[in-house]
Design an enzyme around this catalytic site. Structure first.
Site, PDB file in Angstrom:
ATOM      1  N   ASP A  35       4.190 -19.367   0.337  1.00 37.39           N
ATOM      2  CA  ASP A  35       5.091 -18.474   1.053  1.00 37.39           C
ATOM      3  C   ASP A  35       4.846 -18.525   2.568  1.00 37.39           C
ATOM      4  O   ASP A  35       3.704 -18.451   3.021  1.00 37.39           O
ATOM      5  CB  ASP A  35       4.894 -17.026   0.602  1.00 37.39           C
ATOM      6  CG  ASP A  35       5.075 -16.826  -0.891  1.00 37.39           C
ATOM      7  OD1 ASP A  35       4.570 -17.654  -1.661  1.00 37.39           O
ATOM      8  OD2 ASP A  35       5.703 -15.828  -1.269  1.00 37.39           O
TER       9      ASP A  35
ATOM     10  N   HIS B  22       7.402 -16.658   4.664  1.00 35.48           N
ATOM     11  CA  HIS B  22       7.943 -15.328   4.945  1.00 35.48           C
ATOM     12  C   HIS B  22       8.218 -15.068   6.432  1.00 35.48           C
ATOM     13  O   HIS B  22       7.827 -14.037   6.979  1.00 35.48           O
ATOM     14  CB  HIS B  22       7.042 -14.252   4.374  1.00 35.48           C
ATOM     15  CG  HIS B  22       7.299 -13.980   2.923  1.00 35.48           C
ATOM     16  ND1 HIS B  22       8.532 -13.570   2.456  1.00 35.48           N
ATOM     17  CD2 HIS B  22       6.492 -14.073   1.833  1.00 35.48           C
ATOM     18  CE1 HIS B  22       8.472 -13.416   1.145  1.00 35.48           C
ATOM     19  NE2 HIS B  22       7.249 -13.729   0.736  1.00 35.48           N
TER      20      HIS B  22
ATOM     21  N   ASP C  91      10.129 -18.922  -0.624  1.00 33.01           N
ATOM     22  CA  ASP C  91       9.921 -17.724   0.193  1.00 33.01           C
ATOM     23  C   ASP C  91       9.682 -18.105   1.654  1.00 33.01           C
ATOM     24  O   ASP C  91       8.694 -17.725   2.282  1.00 33.01           O
ATOM     25  CB  ASP C  91       8.793 -16.858  -0.350  1.00 33.01           C
ATOM     26  CG  ASP C  91       9.243 -15.993  -1.517  1.00 33.01           C
ATOM     27  OD1 ASP C  91      10.327 -16.271  -2.069  1.00 33.01           O
ATOM     28  OD2 ASP C  91       8.535 -15.040  -1.873  1.00 33.01           O
TER      29      ASP C  91
ATOM     30  N   ASP D 238      12.532 -13.672   4.965  1.00 38.10           N
ATOM     31  CA  ASP D 238      12.318 -12.251   4.649  1.00 38.10           C
ATOM     32  C   ASP D 238      10.932 -11.798   5.105  1.00 38.10           C
ATOM     33  O   ASP D 238       9.997 -12.579   5.223  1.00 38.10           O
ATOM     34  CB  ASP D 238      12.493 -11.948   3.164  1.00 38.10           C
ATOM     35  CG  ASP D 238      13.952 -11.829   2.748  1.00 38.10           C
ATOM     36  OD1 ASP D 238      14.804 -11.578   3.617  1.00 38.10           O
ATOM     37  OD2 ASP D 238      14.244 -11.983   1.550  1.00 38.10           O
ATOM     38  N   ARG D 239      10.832 -10.491   5.309  1.00 38.01           N
ATOM     39  CA  ARG D 239       9.597  -9.835   5.764  1.00 38.01           C
ATOM     40  C   ARG D 239       9.342 -10.128   7.238  1.00 38.01           C
ATOM     41  O   ARG D 239       9.514  -9.280   8.088  1.00 38.01           O
ATOM     42  CB  ARG D 239       8.387 -10.259   4.939  1.00 38.01           C
ATOM     43  CG  ARG D 239       8.554 -10.117   3.457  1.00 38.01           C
ATOM     44  CD  ARG D 239       8.231  -8.735   3.021  1.00 38.01           C
ATOM     45  NE  ARG D 239       8.093  -8.648   1.583  1.00 38.01           N
ATOM     46  CZ  ARG D 239       8.006  -7.516   0.926  1.00 38.01           C
ATOM     47  NH1 ARG D 239       8.028  -6.388   1.571  1.00 38.01           N
ATOM     48  NH2 ARG D 239       7.894  -7.511  -0.381  1.00 38.01           N
TER      49      ARG D 239
ATOM     50  N   ASN E 153      11.910 -16.641  -4.867  1.00 44.51           N
ATOM     51  CA  ASN E 153      12.706 -15.467  -5.236  1.00 44.51           C
ATOM     52  C   ASN E 153      13.323 -14.782  -4.028  1.00 44.51           C
ATOM     53  O   ASN E 153      14.243 -13.964  -4.170  1.00 44.51           O
ATOM     54  CB  ASN E 153      11.865 -14.465  -6.035  1.00 44.51           C
ATOM     55  CG  ASN E 153      10.741 -13.848  -5.237  1.00 44.51           C
ATOM     56  OD1 ASN E 153       9.871 -14.565  -4.729  1.00 44.51           O
ATOM     57  ND2 ASN E 153      10.735 -12.537  -5.111  1.00 44.51           N
ATOM     58  N   HIS E 154      12.850 -15.117  -2.814  1.00 43.88           N
ATOM     59  CA  HIS E 154      13.451 -14.536  -1.608  1.00 43.88           C
ATOM     60  C   HIS E 154      14.547 -15.411  -1.012  1.00 43.88           C
ATOM     61  O   HIS E 154      15.151 -15.023  -0.004  1.00 43.88           O
ATOM     62  CB  HIS E 154      12.372 -14.233  -0.565  1.00 43.88           C
ATOM     63  CG  HIS E 154      11.717 -12.911  -0.789  1.00 43.88           C
ATOM     64  ND1 HIS E 154      12.163 -11.743  -0.200  1.00 43.88           N
ATOM     65  CD2 HIS E 154      10.679 -12.566  -1.580  1.00 43.88           C
ATOM     66  CE1 HIS E 154      11.400 -10.737  -0.593  1.00 43.88           C
ATOM     67  NE2 HIS E 154      10.497 -11.207  -1.438  1.00 43.88           N
TER      68      HIS E 154
ATOM     69  N   HIS F  97       7.734 -21.840  -7.637  1.00 45.82           N
ATOM     70  CA  HIS F  97       7.370 -20.695  -6.810  1.00 45.82           C
ATOM     71  C   HIS F  97       6.632 -19.606  -7.574  1.00 45.82           C
ATOM     72  O   HIS F  97       5.568 -19.141  -7.159  1.00 45.82           O
ATOM     73  CB  HIS F  97       8.614 -20.096  -6.157  1.00 45.82           C
ATOM     74  CG  HIS F  97       8.289 -18.889  -5.327  1.00 45.82           C
ATOM     75  ND1 HIS F  97       7.644 -18.974  -4.122  1.00 45.82           N
ATOM     76  CD2 HIS F  97       8.486 -17.560  -5.550  1.00 45.82           C
ATOM     77  CE1 HIS F  97       7.460 -17.759  -3.631  1.00 45.82           C
ATOM     78  NE2 HIS F  97       7.962 -16.879  -4.478  1.00 45.82           N
TER      79      HIS F  97
ATOM     80  N   ARG G 292       6.224  -6.786 -11.988  1.00 49.38           N
ATOM     81  CA  ARG G 292       7.302  -6.749 -11.004  1.00 49.38           C
ATOM     82  C   ARG G 292       8.617  -6.247 -11.587  1.00 49.38           C
ATOM     83  O   ARG G 292       9.553  -5.947 -10.851  1.00 49.38           O
ATOM     84  CB  ARG G 292       7.538  -8.148 -10.431  1.00 49.38           C
ATOM     85  CG  ARG G 292       6.349  -8.753  -9.722  1.00 49.38           C
ATOM     86  CD  ARG G 292       6.674 -10.164  -9.271  1.00 49.38           C
ATOM     87  NE  ARG G 292       5.518 -10.874  -8.744  1.00 49.38           N
ATOM     88  CZ  ARG G 292       5.201 -10.958  -7.458  1.00 49.38           C
ATOM     89  NH1 ARG G 292       5.944 -10.362  -6.557  1.00 49.38           N
ATOM     90  NH2 ARG G 292       4.124 -11.638  -7.071  1.00 49.38           N
TER      91      ARG G 292
ATOM     92  N   HIS H 197       3.956 -17.061  -4.443  1.00 44.45           N
ATOM     93  CA  HIS H 197       4.524 -15.789  -4.912  1.00 44.45           C
ATOM     94  C   HIS H 197       3.606 -14.577  -4.803  1.00 44.45           C
ATOM     95  O   HIS H 197       4.068 -13.449  -4.890  1.00 44.45           O
ATOM     96  CB  HIS H 197       4.983 -15.984  -6.365  1.00 44.45           C
ATOM     97  CG  HIS H 197       5.907 -14.954  -6.910  1.00 44.45           C
ATOM     98  ND1 HIS H 197       6.962 -14.416  -6.212  1.00 44.45           N
ATOM     99  CD2 HIS H 197       5.958 -14.359  -8.137  1.00 44.45           C
ATOM    100  CE1 HIS H 197       7.623 -13.558  -6.970  1.00 44.45           C
ATOM    101  NE2 HIS H 197       7.017 -13.502  -8.142  1.00 44.45           N
TER     102      HIS H 197
END
Length: 480
Positions: free
Chosen positions: A219, A221, A248, A251-252, A280-281, A329, A377, A404
Site C-alpha cells: 500500500d 495510500h 491501494d 486514498d488516505r 480495495n481502495h 492485494h 472487516r 492490505h
C-alpha cells in the site's frame, strides 16, 4: 471478595487506559477479558467496538455494536458506532438507519443529528451522481482539444511518443514542489494507461529478468513523498528495475493524484516492467469516503473522476512471479480448490460485488488459527495457514505475497514462511509510527525485505479532501 461485575469493570478500566494510549489492539484484548467475566454489559461491547473502529475492523464493530443494542436497545453510542462502521463500508442507507435511531433516542444530541444530516446529504449526492453518470463518460473527455494557458510552466507531453524519461523526471520534480500537472496532460496519462491496462490479463504473469529481480511494493495510500523516498532507496521503476505495485495507491494520504499519475506515467513508459494490481481502495465507494474523489475534484475538476473509475476497473487483480509467487492485494478464498485458471477467467471490469473470488482477493486477511472465520472487516474472509498451504499446493506455488494491513515493521511473515504481508506507507496517516517495507525476489525466489522510515511532507493532513468526496461529510469526525 469482588463480584464478577466489579472485576469486569476493573478490567474495563485497564482497557480504557490502553485505549487512551492509542494501544487499540491491546485495548480490544482487555475489553474481551471484561466480556468473558461479564457478557451482559452493553458498555463493554460498545467500548470494544470503538477500539475495533480505530483498527478499521468494520465487521467486528458491527458485530459488537449489534450485541450491545441487543443488550440495551436504548444505548445511543452503540447505534453511533455501528453507523460509523457501515458508513466506512459504503453502506449509506444502513448507516442512516443507525444515526436516525440515535436521534430518535436523544433528539437533543447535536452530534448524532449532524451525522444523520451528513449521511442524508451523501445519499442525495450519490443518487444524483448515479442519475447523471454514463458508462462512457470517461470516453467523452478530449484532452487533445484542451488549450494549455501561456501561464502554465510545468511539464508538457509533446510529440508522438508522449511519455519520456525526461518528462517523468520533470513531472516528479514538479509534484515535489506541490504544483499541479495541467489537466490536459493528466487526462492523457490516464487515457494512455487505461489503453495499456485494457490489454492486460486479470492475472499477470511476471518473469524475473536473468540476473535481475522484481520488487513488490504494498500500500502507498497517497503518500507521495514517502514513495519517492522508497525509490531513492530501491531505485525508480525501470526496465532494469521491474516493480509490482500491489494496490491501494490512493486514498488516505492527500497526494493521491500525484501518486497515481506517477505510477501511470511509469506504466506507459515501461509497460513490461511496471505492474499494477488493484486494491480495495481502487473502488468507487472507498474513493468517495477516503479522499481520492475529493482530491481529484479539487485538482483536476469534477468531470475527471469517471475516467479514474473506469481505469481502476481495468487493473489486474493478481500476479504470479516466475510461476511460483502469487501476489494479490488482500488474500485468499472462502473455499479450497480455487485454481489460477479460475482467477484468469474473472471479468474484472466492474466494482467488486458483495462476495466472490474478486472481492476476496481485494479484502481478505490471514489469521493465526487454522481454517476460516468471518472477516473482522465485514468483507472477505479470514483464512488460516492451512488455507494458504492448500492454495499453494493446488496451484504448484511457493508463496503468497499480500498487502492490505499496516504492520509495525512494514512486513510480517506468517504460515511457516508461506505468506508475507508488505505495507509501503510509513507512519501511516501520520499517526501509526510504522516502518514501510517492500520485498524483492531474485531468480532463487528467496524473499529479501527492505525497510524504510517516513520522511517529512508538506503540511497537508491525511484525508484533507475526504469531506468533498462525501458532500461535506468528514469521516474522521464520526470516530469521536
Amino acid at each position: 471478595m469482588a463480584t464478577p461485575a466489579e472485576r469486569a469493570n476493573a478490567v474495563k478500566a485497564q482497557a480504557n487506559e490502553l485505549f487512551g494510549k492509542g494501544e487499540f489492539q491491546a485495548a480490544v484484548d482487555k475489553y474481551s477479558e471484561a466480556i468473558e467475566i461479564d457478557n451482559s454489559n452493553a458498555v463493554f461491547f460498545t467500548n470494544r467496538a470503538f477500539a475495533h473502529l480505530k483498527l478499521e475492523n468494520w465487521g467486528s464493530v458491527i458485530q459488537d455494536a449489534t450485541t450491545a443494542i441487543e443488550l440495551d436497545a436504548k444505548y445511543i453510542k452503540a447505534y453511533y458506532r455501528r453507523g460509523a462502521a457501515r458508513l466506512a463500508l459504503g453502506k449509506l442507507r444502513e448507516a442512516k438507519r443507525d444515526f436516525k435511531e440515535a436521534v430518535l433516542l436523544d433528539p437533543a444530541n447535536r452530534d448524532a443529528r449532524a451525522k444523520l444530516q451528513d449521511v442524508e446529504k451523501a445519499i442525495k449526492m450519490d443518487r444524483l451522481a448515479k442519475a447523471l453518470s454514463r458508462d462512457d463518460e470517461g470516453d467523452s473527455l478530449d484532452p487533445e482539444g484542451m488549450e494549455v494557458e501561456d501561464s502554465y510552466t510545468g511539464p508538457r507531453l509533446e510529440g508522438e511518443d508522449h511519455v519520456t524519461a525526461s518528462f517523468v523526471a520533470e513531472m516528479l520534480e514538479w509534484f515535489k514542489q506541490e504544483k499541479k500537472l495541467h489537466k490536459k496532460y493528466a487526462l492523457q496519462l490516464v487515457l494512455q494507461a487505461r489503453d495499456i491496462l485494457k490489454r492486460e490479463k486479470t492475472l499477470q504473469e511476471i518473469s524475473i529478468p536473468e540476473g535481475g529481480h522484481v520488487t513488490v511494493f504494498g500500500d502507498l495510500h497517497g503518500q507521495f513523498y514517502d514513495m519517492l523516498n522508497a525509490w531513492n532507496i530501491l531505485g525508480q521503476p525501470s526496465r532494469e528495475n521491474p516493480c509490482l505495485f500491489n494496490g491501494d495507491f490512493v486514498d488516505r494520504g492527500s497526494f493521491s493524484v500525484e501518486v497515481i499519475l506517477s505510477l501511470f506515467a511509469l506504466k506507459i513508459l515501461y509497460p513490461k516492467s511496471v505492474f499494477l494490481n488493484r486494491g480495495n481502495h481502487e473502488t468507487t465507494n472507498m474513493n468517495k469516503i477516503y479522499g481520492f474523489e475529493g482530491e481529484v475534484v479539487q485538482k483536476l475538476g469534477s468531470n475527471t473522476m469517471p475516467l479514474f473509475v473506469d481505469t481502476f476497473r481495468w487493473l489486474p487483480l493478481c500476479s504470479v512471479i516466475d510461476n511460483k509467487i502469487f501476489v494479490t492485494h488482500g488474500g485468499l478464498f472462502s473455499r479450497d480448490g480455487v485454481t489460477l485458471d479460475e482467477l484468469r477467467r474473472i471479468d474484472r471490469h466492474m466494482e467488486p460485488p458483495d462476495e466472490g473470488l474478486m472481492t476476496e482477493m481485494l479484502w481478505s486477511d490471514p489469521q493465526k488459527d487454522e481454517g476460516r472465520a468471518p472477516s473482522k472487516r465485514g468483507v472477505g474472509v479470514a483464512f488460516g495457514p492451512d488455507v494458504t498451504s492448500n492454495f499453494l499446493d493446488t496451484n504448484g506455488l511457493k508463496m503468497v505475497i499480500r498487502s492490505h494491513e499496516c504492520k509495525d515493521e512494514g512486513y510480517e511473515v506468517e504460515a511457516d514462511g508461506k505468506l508475507a504481508t508488505v505495507f509501503s506507507a510509513p507512519n501511516y496517516c501520520d499517526q501509526m509510527g510504522n516502518k514501510a517495507a517492500a520485498v524483492r525476489f531474485k531468480q532463487d525466489l528467496e524473499p529479501e525485505y527492505i525497510q524504510w522510515e517516513a520522511v517529512p511532507h508538506p503540511s497537508v493532513r491525511p484525508m484533507q479532501y475526504a469531506s468533498m468526496g462525501m458532500g461535506g461529510l468528514n469521516f474522521f469526525n464520526m470516530m469521536r
